[in-house]
Every structure is written in C-alpha cells, then in structure tokens.
Design an enzyme around this catalytic site. Structure first.
Site, PDB file in Angstrom:
ATOM      1  N   CYS A   7       0.865  -1.190   0.000  1.00  0.00           N
ATOM      2  CA  CYS A   7       0.000   0.000   0.000  1.00  0.00           C
ATOM      3  C   CYS A   7       0.896   1.232   0.000  1.00  0.00           C
ATOM      4  O   CYS A   7       2.072   1.131  -0.381  1.00  0.00           O
ATOM      5  CB  CYS A   7      -0.980  -0.019   1.175  1.00  0.00           C
ATOM      6  SG  CYS A   7      -0.225   0.029   2.799  1.00  0.00           S
ATOM      7  N   ASN A  10       2.352   1.413   4.301  1.00  0.00           N
ATOM      8  CA  ASN A  10       2.646   0.134   4.969  1.00  0.00           C
ATOM      9  C   ASN A  10       2.345   0.206   6.466  1.00  0.00           C
ATOM     10  O   ASN A  10       3.012  -0.425   7.286  1.00  0.00           O
ATOM     11  CB  ASN A  10       4.098  -0.329   4.724  1.00  0.00           C
ATOM     12  CG  ASN A  10       4.388  -1.779   5.119  1.00  0.00           C
ATOM     13  OD1 ASN A  10       5.523  -2.119   5.461  1.00  0.00           O
ATOM     14  ND2 ASN A  10       3.408  -2.640   5.105  1.00  0.00           N
ATOM     15  N   CYS A  12      -1.390   0.722   7.355  1.00  0.00           N
ATOM     16  CA  CYS A  12      -2.825   0.405   7.507  1.00  0.00           C
ATOM     17  C   CYS A  12      -3.227  -0.828   6.706  1.00  0.00           C
ATOM     18  O   CYS A  12      -3.421  -1.905   7.252  1.00  0.00           O
ATOM     19  CB  CYS A  12      -3.695   1.587   7.105  1.00  0.00           C
ATOM     20  SG  CYS A  12      -3.530   3.021   8.198  1.00  0.00           S
ATOM     21  N   ARG A  13      -3.370  -0.675   5.378  1.00  0.00           N
ATOM     22  CA  ARG A  13      -3.964  -1.754   4.586  1.00  0.00           C
ATOM     23  C   ARG A  13      -3.037  -2.939   4.372  1.00  0.00           C
ATOM     24  O   ARG A  13      -3.444  -4.090   4.597  1.00  0.00           O
ATOM     25  CB  ARG A  13      -4.427  -1.194   3.223  1.00  0.00           C
ATOM     26  CG  ARG A  13      -5.553  -0.186   3.352  1.00  0.00           C
ATOM     27  CD  ARG A  13      -5.732   0.624   2.090  1.00  0.00           C
ATOM     28  NE  ARG A  13      -4.577   1.502   1.850  1.00  0.00           N
ATOM     29  CZ  ARG A  13      -4.407   2.250   0.786  1.00  0.00           C
ATOM     30  NH1 ARG A  13      -5.299   2.233  -0.184  1.00  0.00           N
ATOM     31  NH2 ARG A  13      -3.344   3.029   0.686  1.00  0.00           N
ATOM     32  N   SER A  14      -1.805  -2.705   3.916  1.00  0.00           N
ATOM     33  CA  SER A  14      -0.942  -3.864   3.608  1.00  0.00           C
ATOM     34  C   SER A  14      -0.505  -4.643   4.856  1.00  0.00           C
ATOM     35  O   SER A  14      -0.391  -5.872   4.774  1.00  0.00           O
ATOM     36  CB  SER A  14       0.251  -3.485   2.729  1.00  0.00           C
ATOM     37  OG  SER A  14       1.104  -2.572   3.350  1.00  0.00           O
ATOM     38  N   ASP A 123      -8.397   3.824   1.423  1.00  0.00           N
ATOM     39  CA  ASP A 123      -7.386   4.183   2.412  1.00  0.00           C
ATOM     40  C   ASP A 123      -8.103   4.689   3.666  1.00  0.00           C
ATOM     41  O   ASP A 123      -8.800   5.705   3.611  1.00  0.00           O
ATOM     42  CB  ASP A 123      -6.512   5.286   1.811  1.00  0.00           C
ATOM     43  CG  ASP A 123      -5.385   5.683   2.731  1.00  0.00           C
ATOM     44  OD1 ASP A 123      -5.365   5.231   3.899  1.00  0.00           O
ATOM     45  OD2 ASP A 123      -4.520   6.457   2.283  1.00  0.00           O
TER      46      ASP A 123
HETATM   47  P1  4NP Z   1      -1.779   2.812   4.115  1.00  0.00           P
HETATM   48  O1  4NP Z   1      -2.429   4.160   4.678  1.00  0.00           O
HETATM   49  O2  4NP Z   1      -1.253   3.160   2.736  1.00  0.00           O
HETATM   50  O3  4NP Z   1      -2.936   1.885   4.057  1.00  0.00           O
HETATM   51  O4  4NP Z   1      -0.693   2.409   5.074  1.00  0.00           O
HETATM   52  C1  4NP Z   1      -1.744   5.361   4.760  1.00  0.00           C
HETATM   53  C2  4NP Z   1      -0.893   5.589   5.793  1.00  0.00           C
HETATM   54  C3  4NP Z   1      -0.235   6.791   5.911  1.00  0.00           C
HETATM   55  C4  4NP Z   1      -0.455   7.777   4.983  1.00  0.00           C
HETATM   56  C5  4NP Z   1      -1.304   7.545   3.924  1.00  0.00           C
HETATM   57  C6  4NP Z   1      -1.942   6.339   3.806  1.00  0.00           C
HETATM   58  N1  4NP Z   1       0.191   9.022   5.113  1.00  0.00           N
HETATM   59  O5  4NP Z   1      -0.095   9.931   4.319  1.00  0.00           O
HETATM   60  O6  4NP Z   1       1.029   9.198   6.029  1.00  0.00           O
END
Ligand code: 4NP
Length: 151
Positions: A7, A10, A12-14, A123
C-alpha cells in the site's frame, strides 16, 4: 508461493493483508512466504497504525510485530505475486518495474473477489472506525479467496 502486500504507507492496509494471510497460511501449515511494504518512505520502521492494530486484534489477528518498510526493486525478484491495494500503488510499483515479467506479478488485490472490476481498498488513514472495519472485512474475504486459489 511468495506474496507481497503493498500500500502507500505500509501502516494500515498492507500490514492487515499481510497479518491475515500469515495467520491463514500458518493455520493450514502451508509453505508460503508473506510480507508487506509501502511505496512511500514516510513510516519506515514504524508499527502499524494503532487503529489498524486494534481492529485486527478485535478479530484475533496480531499485527503488533510488523514494522513498515519501503517497496524496493529487488522485491520483484523475491516475490511471485505483488498485490497492491489501489491504482495509485499500482502505478507506483509499475513505475519501478524493469520488465514485462515484473509487471505481470503486480495485481490489484480486489480483482481476486471482484474480477476485472479494478476496485480499490479504500485508504482508512483519514477515516473513522467504520472505515477500518470495512477494510478488515474486504481483506478478510480477499485473503480467503487468494488462499483457495493457490492451494
Ligand atoms: P496505508 O495508509 O497506505 O494503508 O498504510 C496510509 C498511511 C499513511 C499515509 C497515507 C496512507 N500518510 O499519508 O502518512
């Protein structure tokens, strides 16, 4: 089978896709290798987001040992399948590919449950608890499908 979940951050989703898949292959004693990475470098070395850890824990999945890392080009050599959560991740990973063979490894994860629809795992980072629950439900279902497909 070696599977990498990708993702943006790294955190939340992955990590959830990674933790769900690790737990399922362990339960079935399968010889799979599972990991996750983010295309961005914002959170390298961090634990998964507290809200994601708590949501996973509620359903018996432990994400506490995972630490964020950034996707790197040699992941194309280390993994058979690279599942990305959304189209932006797809673009970011494809941009780093060196060959058609690299590109063939990269797949939108929700195409496993909604074939050909190119849907995205939303997200949840700026979202509510409901958004985290929705991501859990989607990735729980999808990791079941992946397991069925490759076993
Ligand atoms: P992820 O979510 O891609 O599912 O881990 C996010 C985590 C952090 C951010 C964006 C999306 N960020 O902008 O810091």
């Amino acid at each position: 089978m070696k599977i990498l979940m990708v993702c943006l951050g790294n955190i939340c989703r992955s990590p959830l896709a990674d933790g769900l898949m690790r737990q399922k292959v362990a339960q079935k004693q399968l010889d799979f290798e599972i990991d996750s990475a983010g295309t961005a470098n914002y959170h390298i070395g961090s634990q998964a987001d507290k809200r994601m850890i708590a949501t996973a824990k509620k359903y018996g999945v432990d994400l506490s040992t995972l630490r964020a890392r950034q996707f790197e080009v040699n992941d194309f050599d280390k993994f058979d399948i690279i599942y990305v959560m959304d189209k932006s991740n797809l673009q970011n990973v494809n941009r780093l590919s060196r060959s058609e063979n690299d590109k063939l490894k990269v797949k939108l994860i929700l195409n496993e449950i909604y074939p050909g629809e190119h849907q995205e795992v939303p997200d949840p980072y700026y979202g509510t608890q409901n958004d985290f629950e929705e991501v859990f439900e989607l990735l729980d279902k999808t990791t079941n499908s992946i397991l069925e497909k490759y076993t």
